[in-house]
Design a protein around this motif. Structure first.
Motif, PDB file in Angstrom:
ATOM      1  N   ILE A  74      57.577  64.438  74.004  1.00  0.00           N
ATOM      2  CA  ILE A  74      57.552  65.894  74.173  1.00  0.00           C
ATOM      3  C   ILE A  74      58.962  66.474  74.026  1.00  0.00           C
ATOM      4  CG2 ILE A  74      57.166  67.743  75.844  1.00  0.00           C
ATOM      5  CD1 ILE A  74      54.790  66.195  76.886  1.00  0.00           C
ATOM      6  N   ASP A  75      59.954  65.802  74.613  1.00  0.00           N
ATOM      7  CA  ASP A  75      61.336  66.275  74.505  1.00  0.00           C
ATOM      8  C   ASP A  75      61.799  66.263  73.053  1.00  0.00           C
ATOM      9  OD1 ASP A  75      61.264  66.453  77.230  1.00  0.00           O
ATOM     10  OD2 ASP A  75      62.488  64.675  77.602  1.00  0.00           O
ATOM     11  N   GLY A  76      61.481  65.187  72.334  1.00  0.00           N
ATOM     12  CA  GLY A  76      61.854  65.106  70.924  1.00  0.00           C
ATOM     13  C   GLY A  76      61.196  66.191  70.088  1.00  0.00           C
ATOM     14  N   LYS A  77      59.933  66.460  70.393  1.00  0.00           N
ATOM     15  CA  LYS A  77      59.224  67.506  69.658  1.00  0.00           C
ATOM     16  C   LYS A  77      59.847  68.874  69.917  1.00  0.00           C
ATOM     17  CE  LYS A  77      54.531  68.430  68.385  1.00  0.00           C
ATOM     18  NZ  LYS A  77      53.156  68.075  68.598  1.00  0.00           N
ATOM     19  N   GLY A  85      64.213  76.224  64.205  1.00  0.00           N
ATOM     20  CA  GLY A  85      64.278  77.663  64.429  1.00  0.00           C
ATOM     21  C   GLY A  85      62.988  78.282  64.926  1.00  0.00           C
ATOM     22  N   GLU A  86      62.086  77.475  65.457  1.00  0.00           N
ATOM     23  CA  GLU A  86      60.838  78.016  65.996  1.00  0.00           C
ATOM     24  C   GLU A  86      61.116  78.854  67.237  1.00  0.00           C
ATOM     25  OE1 GLU A  86      57.632  77.875  65.014  1.00  0.00           O
ATOM     26  OE2 GLU A  86      58.226  76.817  63.191  1.00  0.00           O
ATOM     27  N   ARG A  87      60.280  79.852  67.448  1.00  0.00           N
ATOM     28  CA  ARG A  87      60.405  80.693  68.640  1.00  0.00           C
ATOM     29  C   ARG A  87      59.880  79.921  69.849  1.00  0.00           C
ATOM     30  NH1 ARG A  87      56.852  85.202  67.715  1.00  0.00           N
ATOM     31  NH2 ARG A  87      57.674  85.978  69.667  1.00  0.00           N
ATOM     32  N   TRP A  88      60.393  80.282  71.033  1.00  0.00           N
ATOM     33  CA  TRP A  88      59.976  79.591  72.258  1.00  0.00           C
ATOM     34  C   TRP A  88      58.478  79.742  72.492  1.00  0.00           C
ATOM     35  CZ3 TRP A  88      62.245  75.813  74.477  1.00  0.00           C
ATOM     36  CH2 TRP A  88      63.621  75.709  74.456  1.00  0.00           C
ATOM     37  N   LYS A  89      57.906  80.873  72.138  1.00  0.00           N
ATOM     38  CA  LYS A  89      56.481  81.096  72.358  1.00  0.00           C
ATOM     39  C   LYS A  89      55.661  80.075  71.564  1.00  0.00           C
ATOM     40  CE  LYS A  89      53.331  84.956  72.719  1.00  0.00           C
ATOM     41  NZ  LYS A  89      53.183  86.397  72.549  1.00  0.00           N
ATOM     42  N   THR A  90      56.034  79.838  70.325  1.00  0.00           N
ATOM     43  CA  THR A  90      55.341  78.859  69.488  1.00  0.00           C
ATOM     44  C   THR A  90      55.527  77.445  70.040  1.00  0.00           C
ATOM     45  OG1 THR A  90      55.842  80.280  67.603  1.00  0.00           O
ATOM     46  CG2 THR A  90      55.062  78.062  67.117  1.00  0.00           C
ATOM     47  N   TRP A 143      53.269  76.950  73.070  1.00  0.00           N
ATOM     48  CA  TRP A 143      51.880  76.737  72.664  1.00  0.00           C
ATOM     49  C   TRP A 143      51.682  75.321  72.128  1.00  0.00           C
ATOM     50  CZ3 TRP A 143      51.328  81.815  69.415  1.00  0.00           C
ATOM     51  CH2 TRP A 143      51.086  82.886  70.270  1.00  0.00           C
ATOM     52  N   THR A 144      52.655  74.836  71.356  1.00  0.00           N
ATOM     53  CA  THR A 144      52.532  73.524  70.723  1.00  0.00           C
ATOM     54  C   THR A 144      52.544  72.393  71.747  1.00  0.00           C
ATOM     55  OG1 THR A 144      53.662  74.394  68.774  1.00  0.00           O
ATOM     56  CG2 THR A 144      53.519  72.011  68.973  1.00  0.00           C
ATOM     57  N   VAL A 145      53.478  72.444  72.710  1.00  0.00           N
ATOM     58  CA  VAL A 145      53.615  71.342  73.664  1.00  0.00           C
ATOM     59  C   VAL A 145      52.838  71.565  74.952  1.00  0.00           C
ATOM     60  CG1 VAL A 145      55.825  70.596  72.739  1.00  0.00           C
ATOM     61  CG2 VAL A 145      55.781  72.220  74.616  1.00  0.00           C
ATOM     62  N   GLY A 146      52.347  72.781  75.176  1.00  0.00           N
ATOM     63  CA  GLY A 146      51.547  73.051  76.370  1.00  0.00           C
ATOM     64  C   GLY A 146      52.347  73.171  77.648  1.00  0.00           C
ATOM     65  N   LEU A 147      53.545  73.718  77.563  1.00  0.00           N
ATOM     66  CA  LEU A 147      54.394  73.911  78.741  1.00  0.00           C
ATOM     67  C   LEU A 147      54.755  75.387  78.871  1.00  0.00           C
ATOM     68  CD1 LEU A 147      56.929  70.970  78.321  1.00  0.00           C
ATOM     69  CD2 LEU A 147      55.071  71.117  79.964  1.00  0.00           C
ATOM     70  N   GLN A 148      55.138  75.771  80.094  1.00  0.00           N
ATOM     71  CA  GLN A 148      55.656  77.118  80.299  1.00  0.00           C
ATOM     72  C   GLN A 148      57.042  77.231  79.681  1.00  0.00           C
ATOM     73  OE1 GLN A 148      55.741  77.780  84.484  1.00  0.00           O
ATOM     74  NE2 GLN A 148      53.569  78.260  84.614  1.00  0.00           N
TER      75      GLN A 148
END
Length: 181
Positions: free
Chosen positions: A71-74, A82-87, A90-95
């Motif tokens: 998860i950390d690597g992802k 450059g992905e946004r934090w919101k994306t 959603w991808t990793v399922g964390l706040q």
């Protein structure tokens, strides 16, 4: 510099030419388009191929995330692209705050390993982040020799001329965010 090198590696990966399958080729002659055929079409963007030195730095950087939690690597690579934090959330399922802490922890682990130090296994993420902060602010600490990112936590800007490996703190993330059970 860890964050900058990861972003550079992601940029180089985007600019590399697509791999071609061997054995497949086209026997058709190339079609020459006239000006009338090209009217109204969007021009193809020009791809700038990275330099050999950039490719070498990218290959070195790819090995940095090998020992991290998946998860950390992802999160690290999504942020480098450059992905946004919101994306990312959603991808990793964390706040947002938890994803930011995972990202910060991963950068600290990478920096700590680049400086040839062992990361404590049975300590929390917050402890490791604080440990790296203390190492950046402590002038009695021996010289750190790998990275050049300015530490936002120390007053002198560096230990023995070497800056702190941590990124700048994000004002949108609370330091006292609740933990997930």
């Amino acid at each position: 510099m860890v964050e900058e090198r990861l972003a550079e590696a992601a940029s180089v990966l985007k600019r590399l030419p697509e791999p071609r399958r061997q054995g497949y080729f086209n026997l058709w002659p190339e079609i020459l388009h006239s000006f009338a055929d090209k009217v109204g079409h969007e021009p193809k963007p020009m791809r700038v191929i990275p330099s050999p030195a950039a490719i070498s730095r990218m290959e070195e950087t790819l090995n940095w995330t090998v020992g991290l939690d998946p998860i950390d690597g992802k999160i690290v690579w999504l942020r480098a692209y450059g992905e946004r934090w919101k994306t990312i959330c959603w991808t990793v399922g964390l706040q947002r705050s938890a994803a930011h802490e995972h990202w910060l922890y991963a950068l600290c682990v990478i920096a700590w390993r680049l400086n040839r130090r062992s990361v404590p296994k049975f300590r929390s993420r917050r402890y490791v982040i604080e440990m790296v902060k203390r190492a950046c602010g402590d002038e009695a600490e021996p010289q750190i020799n790998a990275l050049s990112v300015h530490c936002p936590y120390d007053t002198n800007g560096a230990i023995g001329g070497q800056p702190c490996p941590l990124p700048k703190p994000n004002p949108n993330v609370s330091k006292y965010a609740p933990r997930r059970p």
